[in-house]
Design an enzyme around this catalytic site. Structure first.
Site, short mmCIF file in Angstrom:
data_model
loop_
_atom_site.label_atom_id
_atom_site.label_comp_id
_atom_site.label_asym_id
_atom_site.label_seq_id
_atom_site.Cartn_x
_atom_site.Cartn_y
_atom_site.Cartn_z
N HIS A 141 8.62 47.27 -44.80
CA HIS A 141 9.33 46.03 -45.14
C HIS A 141 10.22 45.63 -43.98
O HIS A 141 10.80 46.46 -43.32
CB HIS A 141 10.17 46.21 -46.41
N ASP B 207 4.81 45.38 -53.53
CA ASP B 207 3.40 45.17 -53.86
C ASP B 207 2.66 46.45 -54.21
O ASP B 207 1.54 46.38 -54.73
CB ASP B 207 2.70 44.45 -52.69
C1 LIG Z 1 5.84 44.15 -44.44
C2 LIG Z 1 5.50 44.07 -42.97
C3 LIG Z 1 4.73 42.76 -42.74
C4 LIG Z 1 6.80 44.07 -42.17
O1 LIG Z 1 6.47 43.71 -40.87
P1 LIG Z 1 7.43 43.93 -39.62
O2 LIG Z 1 8.85 43.97 -40.03
O3 LIG Z 1 7.04 42.90 -38.64
O4 LIG Z 1 7.09 45.39 -39.12
P2 LIG Z 1 5.89 45.78 -38.16
O5 LIG Z 1 4.60 45.26 -38.68
O6 LIG Z 1 6.30 45.39 -36.76
O7 LIG Z 1 5.92 47.36 -38.30
C5 LIG Z 1 6.83 48.25 -37.60
C6 LIG Z 1 6.07 49.55 -37.29
O8 LIG Z 1 5.72 50.19 -38.51
C7 LIG Z 1 4.30 50.25 -38.66
N1 LIG Z 1 3.96 49.81 -40.01
C8 LIG Z 1 4.68 48.93 -40.76
N2 LIG Z 1 4.07 48.77 -41.94
C9 LIG Z 1 2.99 49.57 -41.92
C10 LIG Z 1 1.98 49.81 -42.86
N3 LIG Z 1 1.98 49.19 -44.05
N4 LIG Z 1 0.98 50.66 -42.54
C11 LIG Z 1 1.00 51.29 -41.34
N5 LIG Z 1 1.93 51.09 -40.40
C12 LIG Z 1 2.91 50.24 -40.70
C13 LIG Z 1 3.75 49.25 -37.65
O9 LIG Z 1 2.44 49.58 -37.25
C14 LIG Z 1 4.77 49.33 -36.55
O10 LIG Z 1 4.50 50.49 -35.81
P3 LIG Z 1 4.78 50.52 -34.21
O11 LIG Z 1 6.25 50.30 -34.05
O12 LIG Z 1 4.32 51.87 -33.80
O13 LIG Z 1 3.94 49.41 -33.64
C15 LIG Z 1 4.66 45.30 -42.54
O14 LIG Z 1 5.33 46.49 -42.93
C16 LIG Z 1 3.27 45.25 -43.14
O15 LIG Z 1 2.38 44.61 -42.57
N6 LIG Z 1 3.03 45.91 -44.31
C17 LIG Z 1 1.75 45.88 -44.93
C18 LIG Z 1 1.56 44.58 -45.70
C19 LIG Z 1 2.44 44.51 -46.92
O16 LIG Z 1 2.50 45.44 -47.71
N7 LIG Z 1 3.08 43.35 -47.10
C20 LIG Z 1 3.95 43.11 -48.25
C21 LIG Z 1 5.37 42.92 -47.80
S1 LIG Z 1 6.47 42.91 -49.17
#
Ligand SMILES: CC(C)(COP(=O)(O)OP(=O)(O)OC[C@H]1O[C@@H](n2cnc3c(N)ncnc32)[C@H](O)[C@@H]1OP(=O)(O)O)[C@@H](O)C(=O)NCCC(=O)NCCS
Length: 365
Positions: free
Chosen positions: A258, A315
């Site tokens: 998140h 979710d």
């Molecule tokens: C929620 C979300 C979009 C937040 O995005 P964000 O704040 O931009 O964080 P990032 O996507 O940059 O993730 C930070 C790090 O954690 C990792 N990470 C975050 N969520 C992850 C996941 N669900 N699975 C695997 N790795 C994850 C990323 O790969 C990244 O790793 P790195 O620093 O080595 O590149 C992201 O966690 C995600 O895509 N989750 C999956 C989709 C989801 O469940 N969405 C519902 C949100 S309520």
């Protein structure tokens, strides 16, 4: 010009009195009330709280609930559109079409007075469950079921979906799902809705903007992604391999992580408890066990490889709840929207009341 912040991380874009999140402590409040307490209220009461900014007294709640119940019906023209527009598209696309049609047919569509907007917001909150249930009925070759005004917001939704009055626990589960999904500060769909509201566009246009943004798999679409993942993993013993494969290919595991929470999302804890209770009632802990194994494996792998944990978000266990409620993955984002619409319209009113068009700058490279 200043540096840009990718993804607008930690940027404070506006003031709000609707919702607050303490991402470090894992505390979420609507209008100052913690979600754990909100779960003891009805969706009608929470929706009133969000829109009007105060907990309703009994008289206000009775009158609001009565209005919502009488506005649950949708007309035959909208049903015809949903029936005709059944091209195998996603449920959320059909819901969006239905909301567009509702906008055309609303007799107050050209009236942007506070009073007319309030009536429209009641119609939106009241009709979303009927629209989503009707979308599902047509998509599965069944006729829609008329609302039952004697049932609560959540129980009526499950009744219209399946043609059967839910058990007390099922009704409580979906009511809590709607409450926990109702609001979450400046999440992507709410932010996009506020941009539309800031142009002084009408409330339907703003809600449709929210719906479009909710669809993406990194936002509301993640719930459907989790449901599909549960099906793919299928047994708890496959969960560990699934996670390791995903992480080794640097792919996201849906329902984890998140932007704001650095600890467990409080809604995930509440959903986990609801999933546990449904599993117990049904005497079947299968989906719960698959989910818990995924959760433990993700936690362990993140600690081992990044030295910090990752937690399930809203979710994740809500998808497990949907499994037990027999809500299909294709419908998950639309059911999410059914809860979220109260939060969306509240933000519409807040933006409208103290508006300045939202127009940031870009750094030209
Ligand atoms: C929620 C979300 C979009 C937040 O995005 P964000 O704040 O931009 O964080 P990032 O996507 O940059 O993730 C930070 C790090 O954690 C990792 N990470 C975050 N969520 C992850 C996941 N669900 N699975 C695997 N790795 C994850 C990323 O790969 C990244 O790793 P790195 O620093 O080595 O590149 C992201 O966690 C995600 O895509 N989750 C999956 C989709 C989801 O469940 N969405 C519902 C949100 S309520």
């Amino acid at each position: 010009m200043q540096d840009t912040k990718k993804g607008l991380e930690d940027v404070l874009a506006l003031d709000t009195s609707i919702c607050s999140i303490d991402g470090r402590q894992g505390i979420l409040k609507y209008r100052g009330i913690e979600v754990e307490q909100l779960g003891q209220m009805s969706y009608d009461a929470v929706s009133y709280l969000l829109i009007h900014g105060k907990v309703p007294d009994q008289r206000e709640l009775d009158s609001y609930s009565k209005k919502l119940r009488s506005e649950r019906y949708i007309n035959s023209d909208i049903l015809n559109v949903l029936n005709v527009c059944n091209y195998g598209s996603e449920a959320l696309d059909s819901l969006r079409t239905a909301v567009c049609c509702s906008a055309h047919m609303d007799t107050e569509k050209d009236d942007s007075s506070m009073e007319a907007n309030m009536s429209k917001s009641i119609r939106l909150v009241a009709k979303f469950p009927t629209l989503v249930a009707s979308v599902h009925r047509y998509k599965t070759g069944q006729l829609p079921i008329a609302p039952d005004e004697n049932l609560s917001h959540g129980a009526n939704f499950l009744y219209m979906l399946k043609g059967k009055v839910p058990t007390e626990l099922e009704a409580d589960a979906i009511e809590k799902d709607f409450i926990l999904s109702a609001e979450h500060e400046l999440n992507p769909s709410t932010f996009s809705l506020r941009i539309t509201a800031s142009t002084m566009a009408d409330i339907y246009s703003a809600v449709i903007t929210g719906l479009c943004t909710l669809k993406g798999p990194l936002h509301g679409g993640a719930r459907k992604g989790v449901m599909n993942m549960l099906d793919e993993v299928s047994h708890p013993e496959n969960a560990e391999k699934y996670v390791l494969d995903k992480l080794s290919h640097r792919q996201k595991v849906m329902g984890f992580g998140h932007r704001v929470y650095k600890t467990c999302d409080p809604r995930a804890k509440l959903f986990k408890d609801i999933a546990r209770r449904l599993a117990d009632e049904q005497g079947d802990s299968h989906w719960y066990d698959v989910a818990e194994t995924l959760e433990h494996t993700m936690y362990r792998e993140f600690m081992a490889t990044k030295g910090k944990p990752i937690f399930p978000n809203v979710d994740f266990y809500s998808a497990v709840v949907y499994k037990y409620l027999d809500i299909p993955p294709e419908l998950a984002t639309s059911v999410f929207a059914t809860g979220r619409v109260s939060g969306w319209v509240s933000h519409y009113f807040e933006q409208y009341a103290n508006n300045r068009v939202i127009r940031p700058r870009a750094n030209y490279i």
